[in-house]
Design a protein around this motif. Structure first.
Motif, PDB file in Angstrom:
ATOM      1  N   CYS A 114       5.118 -10.348   8.593  1.00 39.48           N
ATOM      2  CA  CYS A 114       4.593  -9.294   9.476  1.00 39.48           C
ATOM      3  C   CYS A 114       3.158  -8.900   9.151  1.00 39.48           C
ATOM      4  O   CYS A 114       2.523  -8.184   9.924  1.00 39.48           O
ATOM      5  CB  CYS A 114       5.499  -8.065   9.442  1.00 39.48           C
ATOM      6  SG  CYS A 114       5.450  -7.116   7.908  1.00 39.48           S
ATOM      7  N   GLY A 115       2.624  -9.371   8.022  1.00 43.08           N
ATOM      8  CA  GLY A 115       1.251  -9.086   7.653  1.00 43.08           C
ATOM      9  C   GLY A 115       1.057  -7.778   6.894  1.00 43.08           C
ATOM     10  O   GLY A 115      -0.074  -7.420   6.567  1.00 43.08           O
TER      11      GLY A 115
ATOM     12  N   GLY B 234      -0.153  -3.570   1.057  1.00 38.46           N
ATOM     13  CA  GLY B 234       1.299  -3.637   1.144  1.00 38.46           C
ATOM     14  C   GLY B 234       2.072  -3.133  -0.052  1.00 38.46           C
ATOM     15  O   GLY B 234       3.303  -3.209  -0.054  1.00 38.46           O
ATOM     16  N   GLU B 235       1.387  -2.610  -1.055  1.00 34.38           N
ATOM     17  CA  GLU B 235       2.122  -2.121  -2.228  1.00 34.38           C
ATOM     18  C   GLU B 235       3.209  -1.129  -1.818  1.00 34.38           C
ATOM     19  O   GLU B 235       4.296  -1.114  -2.389  1.00 34.38           O
ATOM     20  CB  GLU B 235       1.160  -1.483  -3.227  1.00 34.38           C
ATOM     21  CG  GLU B 235       1.839  -1.080  -4.520  1.00 34.38           C
ATOM     22  CD  GLU B 235       0.867  -0.617  -5.586  1.00 34.38           C
ATOM     23  OE1 GLU B 235       1.346  -0.348  -6.697  1.00 34.38           O
ATOM     24  OE2 GLU B 235      -0.338  -0.525  -5.319  1.00 34.38           O
ATOM     25  N   ASN B 236       2.947  -0.333  -0.807  1.00 34.00           N
ATOM     26  CA  ASN B 236       3.890   0.694  -0.364  1.00 34.00           C
ATOM     27  C   ASN B 236       5.123   0.130   0.342  1.00 34.00           C
ATOM     28  O   ASN B 236       6.116   0.843   0.484  1.00 34.00           O
ATOM     29  CB  ASN B 236       3.183   1.698   0.556  1.00 34.00           C
ATOM     30  CG  ASN B 236       2.614   1.045   1.804  1.00 34.00           C
ATOM     31  OD1 ASN B 236       2.124  -0.087   1.765  1.00 34.00           O
ATOM     32  ND2 ASN B 236       2.643   1.753   2.911  1.00 34.00           N
ATOM     33  N   VAL B 237       5.101  -1.125   0.768  1.00 33.01           N
ATOM     34  CA  VAL B 237       6.269  -1.702   1.443  1.00 33.01           C
ATOM     35  C   VAL B 237       7.005  -2.732   0.574  1.00 33.01           C
ATOM     36  O   VAL B 237       8.023  -3.269   0.986  1.00 33.01           O
ATOM     37  CB  VAL B 237       5.911  -2.343   2.815  1.00 33.01           C
ATOM     38  CG1 VAL B 237       5.392  -1.287   3.773  1.00 33.01           C
ATOM     39  CG2 VAL B 237       4.944  -3.487   2.659  1.00 33.01           C
ATOM     40  N   LEU B 238       6.500  -2.981  -0.622  1.00 32.58           N
ATOM     41  CA  LEU B 238       7.154  -3.948  -1.505  1.00 32.58           C
ATOM     42  C   LEU B 238       8.421  -3.357  -2.112  1.00 32.58           C
ATOM     43  O   LEU B 238       8.434  -2.211  -2.566  1.00 32.58           O
ATOM     44  CB  LEU B 238       6.217  -4.395  -2.626  1.00 32.58           C
ATOM     45  CG  LEU B 238       5.123  -5.372  -2.240  1.00 32.58           C
ATOM     46  CD1 LEU B 238       4.203  -5.615  -3.444  1.00 32.58           C
ATOM     47  CD2 LEU B 238       5.693  -6.673  -1.730  1.00 32.58           C
ATOM     48  N   LYS B 239       9.465  -4.144  -2.135  1.00 29.09           N
ATOM     49  CA  LYS B 239      10.722  -3.815  -2.810  1.00 29.09           C
ATOM     50  C   LYS B 239      10.960  -4.911  -3.834  1.00 29.09           C
ATOM     51  O   LYS B 239      10.417  -6.010  -3.727  1.00 29.09           O
ATOM     52  CB  LYS B 239      11.892  -3.754  -1.823  1.00 29.09           C
ATOM     53  CG  LYS B 239      11.743  -2.680  -0.773  1.00 29.09           C
ATOM     54  CD  LYS B 239      11.804  -1.308  -1.381  1.00 29.09           C
ATOM     55  CE  LYS B 239      11.694  -0.236  -0.303  1.00 29.09           C
ATOM     56  NZ  LYS B 239      11.502   1.080  -0.823  1.00 29.09           N
TER      57      LYS B 239
ATOM     58  N   CYS C 188       8.700  -8.031   1.070  1.00 28.75           N
ATOM     59  CA  CYS C 188       8.273  -7.034   2.047  1.00 28.75           C
ATOM     60  C   CYS C 188       9.510  -6.363   2.651  1.00 28.75           C
ATOM     61  O   CYS C 188      10.399  -7.043   3.165  1.00 28.75           O
ATOM     62  CB  CYS C 188       7.446  -7.701   3.147  1.00 28.75           C
ATOM     63  SG  CYS C 188       7.003  -6.574   4.487  1.00 28.75           S
ATOM     64  N   SER C 189       9.556  -5.040   2.591  1.00 32.84           N
ATOM     65  CA  SER C 189      10.702  -4.314   3.143  1.00 32.84           C
ATOM     66  C   SER C 189      10.677  -4.270   4.671  1.00 32.84           C
ATOM     67  O   SER C 189      11.672  -3.904   5.290  1.00 32.84           O
ATOM     68  CB  SER C 189      10.749  -2.898   2.578  1.00 32.84           C
ATOM     69  OG  SER C 189       9.598  -2.163   2.959  1.00 32.84           O
TER      70      SER C 189
END
Length: 134
Positions: free
Chosen positions: A14-15, A57-62, A76-77
């Protein structure tokens, strides 16, 4: 003679997660047969952590872990794609999925098998392919 590293840029589907990585033009791809790599078809190459930069994307990494919990399987979440992770074999490094590179596309690579089902024994023989180049 070592090849001069080039900068690759990659992302998740999703980028949301974007990164850059310095790596040689000819990539050494690890094909591991451990349970998680087999299920995800997780072929990757390993670079020193200092050659990896998370751009966004640090905030969407799980993170998913299992077994020893040493490997940090980040994804990526939003879209579920794992474009890189922290390998068990070298926690100071990053394992990069070549199929998540956007530019430039790797033109040369070779694949080296790693017996992740017998990780400890395989490390005695092939530790060099699953640790970051020095």
């Amino acid at each position: 003679m070592a090849e001069k590293p080039i900068e690759y840029r990659g992302s998740c589907h999703c980028g949301s997660v974007k990164y850059s990585v310095l790596a040689p033009p000819t990539l050494r791809i690890v094909d591991c047969n451990c349970t998680v790599c087999t299920k995800k078809q997780n072929k990757h190459f390993i670079v020193p952590g200092s050659d990896f930069k998370l751009i966004s994307g640090e905030n969407v990494l799980k993170t998913y872990t299992f077994g020893t919990h040493n490997a940090q399987h980040t994804f990526c979440s939003m879209c579920g794609v794992q474009s890189f992770y922290t390998p068990r074999s070298d926690p100071s490094a990053k394992a990069i999925m070549p199929h998540c590179i956007d530019e430039p596309l790797p033109l040369k690579f070779y694949v080296d098998s790693f017996d992740g089902q017998n990780w400890e024994d395989a490390m005695k023989i092939k530790a060099k392919i699953v640790t970051a180049p020095k």
